[in-house]
Write an enzyme that holds these catalytic residues in place. Structure first.
Site, PDB file in Angstrom:
ATOM      1  N   LYS A  42      63.919  -3.439  45.930  1.00  0.00           N
ATOM      2  CA  LYS A  42      63.889  -2.020  46.224  1.00  0.00           C
ATOM      3  C   LYS A  42      62.521  -1.582  46.701  1.00  0.00           C
ATOM      4  O   LYS A  42      62.380  -0.519  47.295  1.00  0.00           O
ATOM      5  CB  LYS A  42      64.207  -1.220  44.945  1.00  0.00           C
ATOM      6  CG  LYS A  42      65.503  -1.558  44.287  1.00  0.00           C
ATOM      7  CD  LYS A  42      65.570  -0.780  42.923  1.00  0.00           C
ATOM      8  CE  LYS A  42      66.781  -1.207  42.149  1.00  0.00           C
ATOM      9  NZ  LYS A  42      66.734  -0.779  40.750  1.00  0.00           N
ATOM     10  N   GLU A  98      58.184  -6.139  53.328  1.00  0.00           N
ATOM     11  CA  GLU A  98      57.985  -6.275  51.879  1.00  0.00           C
ATOM     12  C   GLU A  98      56.985  -5.239  51.383  1.00  0.00           C
ATOM     13  O   GLU A  98      56.135  -4.763  52.138  1.00  0.00           O
ATOM     14  CB  GLU A  98      57.429  -7.670  51.568  1.00  0.00           C
ATOM     15  CG  GLU A  98      58.427  -8.595  50.894  1.00  0.00           C
ATOM     16  CD  GLU A  98      58.735  -8.248  49.435  1.00  0.00           C
ATOM     17  OE1 GLU A  98      58.711  -7.059  49.044  1.00  0.00           O
ATOM     18  OE2 GLU A  98      59.012  -9.183  48.686  1.00  0.00           O
ATOM     19  N   ASP A 102      52.581 -11.248  46.481  1.00  0.00           N
ATOM     20  CA  ASP A 102      51.859 -11.630  45.277  1.00  0.00           C
ATOM     21  C   ASP A 102      51.752 -13.156  45.255  1.00  0.00           C
ATOM     22  O   ASP A 102      50.965 -13.718  46.007  1.00  0.00           O
ATOM     23  CB  ASP A 102      52.643 -11.022  44.094  1.00  0.00           C
ATOM     24  CG  ASP A 102      51.935 -11.090  42.776  1.00  0.00           C
ATOM     25  OD1 ASP A 102      50.802 -10.604  42.695  1.00  0.00           O
ATOM     26  OD2 ASP A 102      52.514 -11.622  41.811  1.00  0.00           O
ATOM     27  N   PHE A 151      47.555  -4.036  38.377  1.00  0.00           N
ATOM     28  CA  PHE A 151      48.953  -3.627  38.491  1.00  0.00           C
ATOM     29  C   PHE A 151      49.054  -2.313  39.245  1.00  0.00           C
ATOM     30  O   PHE A 151      48.518  -1.291  38.845  1.00  0.00           O
ATOM     31  CB  PHE A 151      49.677  -3.555  37.142  1.00  0.00           C
ATOM     32  CG  PHE A 151      51.146  -3.702  37.361  1.00  0.00           C
ATOM     33  CD1 PHE A 151      51.725  -4.955  37.452  1.00  0.00           C
ATOM     34  CD2 PHE A 151      51.942  -2.587  37.578  1.00  0.00           C
ATOM     35  CE1 PHE A 151      53.081  -5.098  37.742  1.00  0.00           C
ATOM     36  CE2 PHE A 151      53.299  -2.721  37.875  1.00  0.00           C
ATOM     37  CZ  PHE A 151      53.863  -3.982  37.948  1.00  0.00           C
ATOM     38  N   ARG A 164      57.978   4.745  41.492  1.00  0.00           N
ATOM     39  CA  ARG A 164      58.228   4.464  42.912  1.00  0.00           C
ATOM     40  C   ARG A 164      58.035   5.720  43.758  1.00  0.00           C
ATOM     41  O   ARG A 164      57.709   5.646  44.936  1.00  0.00           O
ATOM     42  CB  ARG A 164      59.672   3.968  43.113  1.00  0.00           C
ATOM     43  CG  ARG A 164      59.974   2.616  42.478  1.00  0.00           C
ATOM     44  CD  ARG A 164      61.287   2.076  43.030  1.00  0.00           C
ATOM     45  NE  ARG A 164      61.864   1.017  42.217  1.00  0.00           N
ATOM     46  CZ  ARG A 164      61.549  -0.280  42.328  1.00  0.00           C
ATOM     47  NH1 ARG A 164      60.639  -0.670  43.203  1.00  0.00           N
ATOM     48  NH2 ARG A 164      62.138  -1.174  41.572  1.00  0.00           N
TER      49      ARG A 164
HETATM   50  P1  IMP Z   1      56.020 -12.807  44.652  1.00  0.00           P
HETATM   51  O1  IMP Z   1      55.126 -12.690  45.863  1.00  0.00           O
HETATM   52  O2  IMP Z   1      57.225 -13.662  44.843  1.00  0.00           O
HETATM   53  O3  IMP Z   1      55.229 -13.209  43.417  1.00  0.00           O
HETATM   54  O4  IMP Z   1      56.650 -11.399  44.241  1.00  0.00           O
HETATM   55  C1  IMP Z   1      56.293 -10.213  44.826  1.00  0.00           C
HETATM   56  C2  IMP Z   1      57.057  -9.135  44.112  1.00  0.00           C
HETATM   57  O5  IMP Z   1      56.485  -8.893  42.822  1.00  0.00           O
HETATM   58  C3  IMP Z   1      56.935  -7.826  44.852  1.00  0.00           C
HETATM   59  O6  IMP Z   1      57.969  -7.667  45.774  1.00  0.00           O
HETATM   60  C4  IMP Z   1      56.976  -6.810  43.726  1.00  0.00           C
HETATM   61  O7  IMP Z   1      58.313  -6.476  43.428  1.00  0.00           O
HETATM   62  C5  IMP Z   1      56.397  -7.523  42.539  1.00  0.00           C
HETATM   63  N1  IMP Z   1      54.964  -7.164  42.304  1.00  0.00           N
HETATM   64  C6  IMP Z   1      53.902  -7.979  42.414  1.00  0.00           C
HETATM   65  N2  IMP Z   1      52.753  -7.346  42.125  1.00  0.00           N
HETATM   66  C7  IMP Z   1      53.101  -6.058  41.830  1.00  0.00           C
HETATM   67  C8  IMP Z   1      52.329  -4.885  41.457  1.00  0.00           C
HETATM   68  O8  IMP Z   1      51.092  -4.873  41.333  1.00  0.00           O
HETATM   69  N3  IMP Z   1      53.059  -3.761  41.242  1.00  0.00           N
HETATM   70  C9  IMP Z   1      54.420  -3.706  41.353  1.00  0.00           C
HETATM   71  N4  IMP Z   1      55.164  -4.776  41.707  1.00  0.00           N
HETATM   72  C10 IMP Z   1      54.511  -5.947  41.934  1.00  0.00           C
HETATM   73 MG    MG Z   2      59.745  -6.381  45.273  1.00  0.00          MG
END
Ligand code: IMP
Ligand code: MG
Length: 179
Positions: A42, A98, A102, A151, A164
């Protein structure tokens, strides 16, 4: 909500300017194509809505929802597609939108899957990037802002599904999630 924010990282104004610039760049790069702009739900719904209005070449939109297998942050990197495309991606140019990059696990898996389905090209447009946290390398075509390893909430990004709807991006007070 504002009381739970430690500091504002990106103001509404800064975000609007960046989204315009990203849209202009995409319009230039896709001048002779009709890309599918893919919203990964989302978190990216607000960025997506602003971005498509900053793009002035014909495009279609679609929505995907993915969830990680396994618990929390230490997932295997396998993602389950919870909501899939409504249209075929074969021969199409995809731009995946996206909220934040992360570890890179989700995107890396998603891009592999979509390549296997025969997309002509796949570009990634991420609103935010936390490069310090990368575990799996991901090729980013368009990136809004690099953010520190904190965060972050707002402009689509959540903590426990909340925040959000903040119109700016901020760092959440640790006291909120350490409770
Ligand atoms: P990754 O790159 O597979 O680890 O996941 C990325 C996802 O983690 C993003 O699409 C977000 O939903 C969530 N995410 C990572 N860091 C944050 C943050 O600082 N705040 C809110 N959601 C986050
Ligand atoms: Mg996400």
């Amino acid at each position: 909500m504002n009381r739970d924010i430690e500091r504002v990282l990106l103001s509404e104004q800064e975000i609007a300017e960046k989204v315009k610039a990203l849209g202009a760049q995409i319009s230039k790069d896709y001048a002779d194509k009709t890309p599918i702009i893919v919203c990964v739900l989302k978190g990216s719904f607000i960025f997506m809505a602003d971005l498509v209005r900053a793009i002035d070449v014909p495009c279609t939109v679609d929505f995907m929802s993915v969830s990680s297998y396994g618990a929390g942050t230490t997932s295997s990197g396998e993602v389950k597609i919870v909501k899939d495309f409504d249209q075929s991606v074969e021969g199409r140019h995809l731009i995946i939108v996206e909220d934040i990059l992360d570890s890179g696990r989700t995107l890396s898996y998603l891009m592999k899957t979509l390549k296997a389905r025969g997309a002509a090209s796949i570009a990634l447009c991420t609103f935010l990037d936390k490069p310090e946290r990368r575990v799996v390398p991901v090729e980013v075509t368009y990136s809004g802002f690099t953010v520190p390893d904190a965060f972050i909430v707002g402009y689509g990004l959540d903590y426990d599904q909340k925040y959000r709807n903040l119109p700016y991006v901020g760092v959440l007070k640790p006291s909120v999630y350490e409770k």
